[in-house]
Design an enzyme around this catalytic site. Structure first.
Site, PDB file in Angstrom:
ATOM      1  N   GLU A  89      29.541  64.593  28.830  1.00 54.28           N
ATOM      2  CA  GLU A  89      28.278  64.272  28.798  1.00 54.28           C
ATOM      3  C   GLU A  89      28.116  62.698  27.861  1.00 54.28           C
ATOM      4  OE1 GLU A  89      24.023  65.718  26.742  1.00 54.28           O
ATOM      5  OE2 GLU A  89      25.834  66.943  26.952  1.00 54.28           O
ATOM      6  N   ASP A 291      37.803  79.360  22.191  1.00 52.71           N
ATOM      7  CA  ASP A 291      37.373  79.780  23.188  1.00 52.71           C
ATOM      8  C   ASP A 291      35.928  79.525  23.381  1.00 52.71           C
ATOM      9  OD1 ASP A 291      36.521  81.619  25.375  1.00 52.71           O
ATOM     10  OD2 ASP A 291      37.488  83.391  24.502  1.00 52.71           O
ATOM     11  N   HIS A 382      20.088  57.454  26.947  1.00 53.95           N
ATOM     12  CA  HIS A 382      20.940  58.053  28.074  1.00 53.95           C
ATOM     13  C   HIS A 382      21.168  57.175  29.056  1.00 53.95           C
ATOM     14  CE1 HIS A 382      20.813  61.686  25.724  1.00 53.95           C
ATOM     15  NE2 HIS A 382      21.374  62.521  26.745  1.00 53.95           N
TER      16      HIS A 382
END
Length: 394
Positions: A89, A291, A382
């Site tokens: 991302e 995990d 972004h």
């Protein structure tokens, strides 16, 4: 505290070129105290995957970036770390780094593990509620024996609590274990199975389920209220001038948006009242061999933003259910071992440090993202950093 860490080097002209990457890797190697061959691309011996995966065909490659430096005022003193985050991302590592820089300028994030206990919830089923109530009394009277059962096949884990909850004709037994520096799921599951079978035989239960109320890897209210794994709080107080200069907004604006978000969260019925905890936590988990499915529980928590009487911004997060470990699982292998070394969180005695870093990191990321919402630069950031469009178009 040791000497403050230097800023992560950047090259505006070619930040993904070999020279810029080599400079950052050298920085990470100094932090880790040794070479990081697997992060540099050296293959991992496939035999080391035994016990972690079946039908092995290779290794997934996820980009790893360094956020920070992050300054943490922890239980053992003040320290600084670079935080390795595995993500695809764009803009995320930059966002966390900005929050870390602001918090560092204010003296660092104060973080503590305030509770430690891995819960399991077996269930016994009876003919009627009276038998379930009687079984609850058996649980209350049998703690020493149950603790002895739990200790029979582990040197590290121990049972610290056993409480029965009657639900109709069923009894849910909340068992809480200390698991040392491991997450400890397998150890706790083995002990729970033996304890549940013992209780079922003693109480005449019709049915016995090891995972009778299965909180494992799912968002749940118990994770928010009772906590599971390590419960962490982190806080920082930012001077108003620092907020204006570095986050480009007013402390009061951040407090206002936090209140509005709380209204929205109420309608969602969510257990995650942070802004982007899942982003940072899953990136840290992947980098450090945890995990990542535990992010569903670990991202449970609250963000608090308030203006103090002195006009400063008080910011805090509470993460009651962080499920992390520095031993066992995949933590000691390949790139995971190298990323934990960068954090100074490898092996026994280091899980508290890893949990402190996780809590402080979440707070910094939430501060940065909330500020971008208030300042109105979320989309532009972004567009600049996080857009990898098909075909390379801009």
């Amino acid at each position: 505290m040791d000497e403050p860490l230097e800023k992560v080097p950047r090259d505006p002209a070619d930040d993904f070129g070999s020279e810029a990457i080599a400079r950052r890797r050298a920085l990470a190697e100094r932090a880790a105290g040794g070479a990081l061959p697997h992060l540099a691309g050296a293959p991992v011996d496939p035999r080391t995957a035994a016990g972690n995966v079946e039908n092995l065909i290779g290794y997934a490659q996820v980009p790893v970036g360094l956020a920070g430096p992050l300054r943490v005022v922890g239980a053992q003193g003040t320290y600084e770390v670079y935080v390795p985050l595995a993500t695809t991302e764009g803009a995320m590592v930059a966002s966390y780094s900005r929050g870390m820089a602001v918090a560092r300028a204010a003296g660092g994030v104060r973080a503590r593990v305030v509770k430690d206990g891995l819960s399991q919830h077996p269930m016994l089923v009876f003919e009627g509620f009276e038998a379930a109530v009687a079984a609850r009394d058996v649980v209350a009277a049998s703690f020493d024996e149950l603790a002895a059962i739990a200790s029979e096949d582990t040197r590290h884990g121990r049972l610290v609590s056993a409480v029965g909850e009657v639900v109709g004709r069923r009894l849910i037994v909340r068992l809480v274990f200390r698991t040392g520096d491991a997450i400890g799921i397998n150890m706790a599951a083995r002990a729970t199975d033996r304890i549940a079978r013992c209780l079922a035989e003693r109480t005449g239960a019709l049915e016995c389920y090891v995972h009778g109320q299965d909180v494992e890897k799912r968002a749940n209210q118990r994770a928010l209220v009772e906590g599971r794994g390590r419960s962490v709080v982190a806080e920082v107080t930012l001077p108003a001038a620092l907020v204006r200069e570095r986050l480009r907004c007013e402390p009061s604006a951040l407090a206002k948006i936090a209140r509005s978000y709380a209204v929205g969260y109420t309608g969602l019925g969510t257990q995650n009242w942070t802004v982007q905890a899942a982003n940072g936590l899953v990136a840290l988990m992947i980098a450090c061999g945890q995990d990542p499915a535990y992010v569903t529980e670990s991202a449970t928590g609250w963000l608090e933003l308030e203006v103090t009487d002195a006009g400063e911004l008080y910011a805090a997060v509470s993460l009651p259910s962080l499920l992390l470990g520095t031993v066992g699982g995949g933590s000691g292998k390949g790139t995971a071992a190298e990323c934990l070394a960068i954090l100074g969180a490898s092996g026994a005695g280091k899980v508290e440090r890893l949990a402190e870093v996780a809590g402080a990191m979440v707070l910094c990321g939430d501060l940065s993202l909330m500020a971008s919402f208030v300042a109105g630069d979320f989309v532009s950031a972004h567009e600049r950093l996080g857009r990898n469009r098909p075909g390379g178009s801009k």
